[in-house]
Write a protein that holds these residues in place. Sequence first.
Motif, PDB file in Angstrom:
ATOM      1  N   UNK A  27      40.971  17.747 -11.923  1.00 44.42           N
ATOM      2  CA  UNK A  27      41.591  18.154 -10.207  1.00 44.42           C
ATOM      3  C   UNK A  27      41.886  17.487  -9.937  1.00 44.42           C
ATOM      4  N   UNK A  28      41.235  15.999  -9.317  1.00 48.96           N
ATOM      5  CA  UNK A  28      41.738  15.518  -8.782  1.00 48.96           C
ATOM      6  C   UNK A  28      43.082  15.203  -8.437  1.00 48.96           C
ATOM      7  N   UNK A  29      43.422  14.584  -9.879  1.00 51.46           N
ATOM      8  CA  UNK A  29      44.826  14.253 -10.066  1.00 51.46           C
ATOM      9  C   UNK A  29      45.585  14.524  -9.455  1.00 51.46           C
ATOM     10  N   UNK A  30      45.726  15.995  -9.579  1.00 55.08           N
ATOM     11  CA  UNK A  30      46.586  17.268  -9.398  1.00 55.08           C
ATOM     12  C   UNK A  30      46.451  16.880  -7.689  1.00 55.08           C
ATOM     13  N   UNK A  31      45.421  17.387  -7.039  1.00 59.25           N
ATOM     14  CA  UNK A  31      44.935  16.843  -5.610  1.00 59.25           C
ATOM     15  C   UNK A  31      45.701  15.804  -4.912  1.00 59.25           C
ATOM     16  N   UNK A  32      45.643  14.556  -5.353  1.00 53.88           N
ATOM     17  CA  UNK A  32      46.254  13.287  -5.414  1.00 53.88           C
ATOM     18  C   UNK A  32      47.459  13.339  -5.453  1.00 53.88           C
ATOM     19  N   UNK A  33      47.950  13.477  -6.242  1.00 55.63           N
ATOM     20  CA  UNK A  33      50.138  12.867  -6.720  1.00 55.63           C
ATOM     21  C   UNK A  33      50.410  15.046  -6.553  1.00 55.63           C
ATOM     22  N   UNK A  34      50.607  15.208  -5.278  1.00 65.28           N
ATOM     23  CA  UNK A  34      51.228  16.581  -5.207  1.00 65.28           C
ATOM     24  C   UNK A  34      52.553  16.580  -5.555  1.00 65.28           C
TER      25      UNK A  34
ATOM     26  N   UNK B  38      53.863  14.950  -7.897  1.00 67.44           N
ATOM     27  CA  UNK B  38      54.070  16.206 -10.041  1.00 67.44           C
ATOM     28  C   UNK B  38      53.730  17.539 -10.022  1.00 67.44           C
ATOM     29  N   UNK B  39      52.911  18.104  -8.631  1.00 70.65           N
ATOM     30  CA  UNK B  39      52.709  19.382  -9.106  1.00 70.65           C
ATOM     31  C   UNK B  39      52.999  20.203  -8.084  1.00 70.65           C
ATOM     32  N   UNK B  40      54.277  20.699  -7.909  1.00 71.92           N
ATOM     33  CA  UNK B  40      54.460  21.300  -6.712  1.00 71.92           C
ATOM     34  C   UNK B  40      54.676  22.886  -6.985  1.00 71.92           C
ATOM     35  N   UNK B  41      55.249  23.120  -8.211  1.00 70.31           N
ATOM     36  CA  UNK B  41      55.257  24.079  -9.305  1.00 70.31           C
ATOM     37  C   UNK B  41      54.014  25.115  -9.896  1.00 70.31           C
ATOM     38  N   UNK B  42      52.464  24.329  -9.040  1.00 70.40           N
ATOM     39  CA  UNK B  42      51.221  25.017  -9.307  1.00 70.40           C
ATOM     40  C   UNK B  42      50.504  24.355  -8.440  1.00 70.40           C
ATOM     41  N   UNK B  43      49.821  25.971  -7.618  1.00 76.42           N
ATOM     42  CA  UNK B  43      49.174  26.250  -6.185  1.00 76.42           C
ATOM     43  C   UNK B  43      47.471  26.140  -7.086  1.00 76.42           C
TER      44      UNK B  43
END
Length: 340
Positions: A31-38, A40-45
């Motif tokens: 979860x933290x990785x997705x929060x810190x690396x926006x 890389x995760x523009x297709x995830x809300x």
Amino acid sequence: MRNVTLGAALLAFLGQAVAPVSAQGSDIAQIIERFENANQWRDHVMIVAHRAGWKQGGLVRRAENSLAAIHHSIDLGIEMVEVDVRRTGDGALIIMHDSWLDRTTTCKGEVIKYSLEQIRSCRLVIEGSGVATDETVPTFREMLEAARGRIMVNVDNKLDVHDLPEIVAVARDLGMERQVVIKQNLWSSAKIAEMKMVMSKVGEGAHFMPILADDAVKEARFMEAASSGLSADAAELIVWRGDGQEMVRANGALFNARARAAAVRGDWHLWVNTFSIVNKPGGMLAGGRGDELAVLASFPEETYGFWAEQGVTMIQTDEPEAALDWLTVNGYRVPYDLTN
């Protein structure tokens, strides 16, 4: 709006049947990785439960800011809860939205006039039902302990900005500062400078997020200065809608191409609030496209879908279950690795 193929829809359905396409069962590090690396995760809300997750279907189901609410949000498998921090008369940090106890507890009067021991005699109530729960008002530390290793925590600081270092110190003492997101309203270069000074005292680890409202922030350059200048991982964007105003249709000061480009350069999330405010127009903070439109009027695509298509990658909502279900089925969430 993003097209969902039959295969993708089937995959989403099967994913729900086995394990939700969410954060449930995942390590907090994911979860933290997705929060810190926006970027890389523009297709995830990502989904944030307002007041820890108190509502469902337009009704209050759990006491707000309660441990029961945060446990429900963890069970749903969303990424973050939002909680409100105040201080008792003897200096203890507690979780409480209002400055008075009357609405959310069995006690009456101002929070600041109670000691922590006295507040422990108060019971949280489920607003609107008259039902008093067995829960007492949690301390900030207790709320963090419930979240540790399971879900991120967004702190709505009801105190002074200079209390933020103490708030983060509690998280750091528990070894979970990276699970915590602190925030502050910014609208001028002077406010940015003040926040930089505060963050120098906060120290490393905790995440900062500026709150930017479209009545004060009119251009992407300020968004970039407020976010990238403070190493923010997200920007909470307020799109005001007053009485008699139309719903926002597209773009605007905070969601135009330049703003989205600034977010990409700074690698930070665009965050919108779809929750309601009492006695205010529906979706007041989201240009009219809020939870009421999604859940009560049954147009989730006009709320969650609209904002996802505007580039939003974080939605704070009073309806986390409805948002999770719709975003998952319609391909706006990427499965977490549940094998770890």
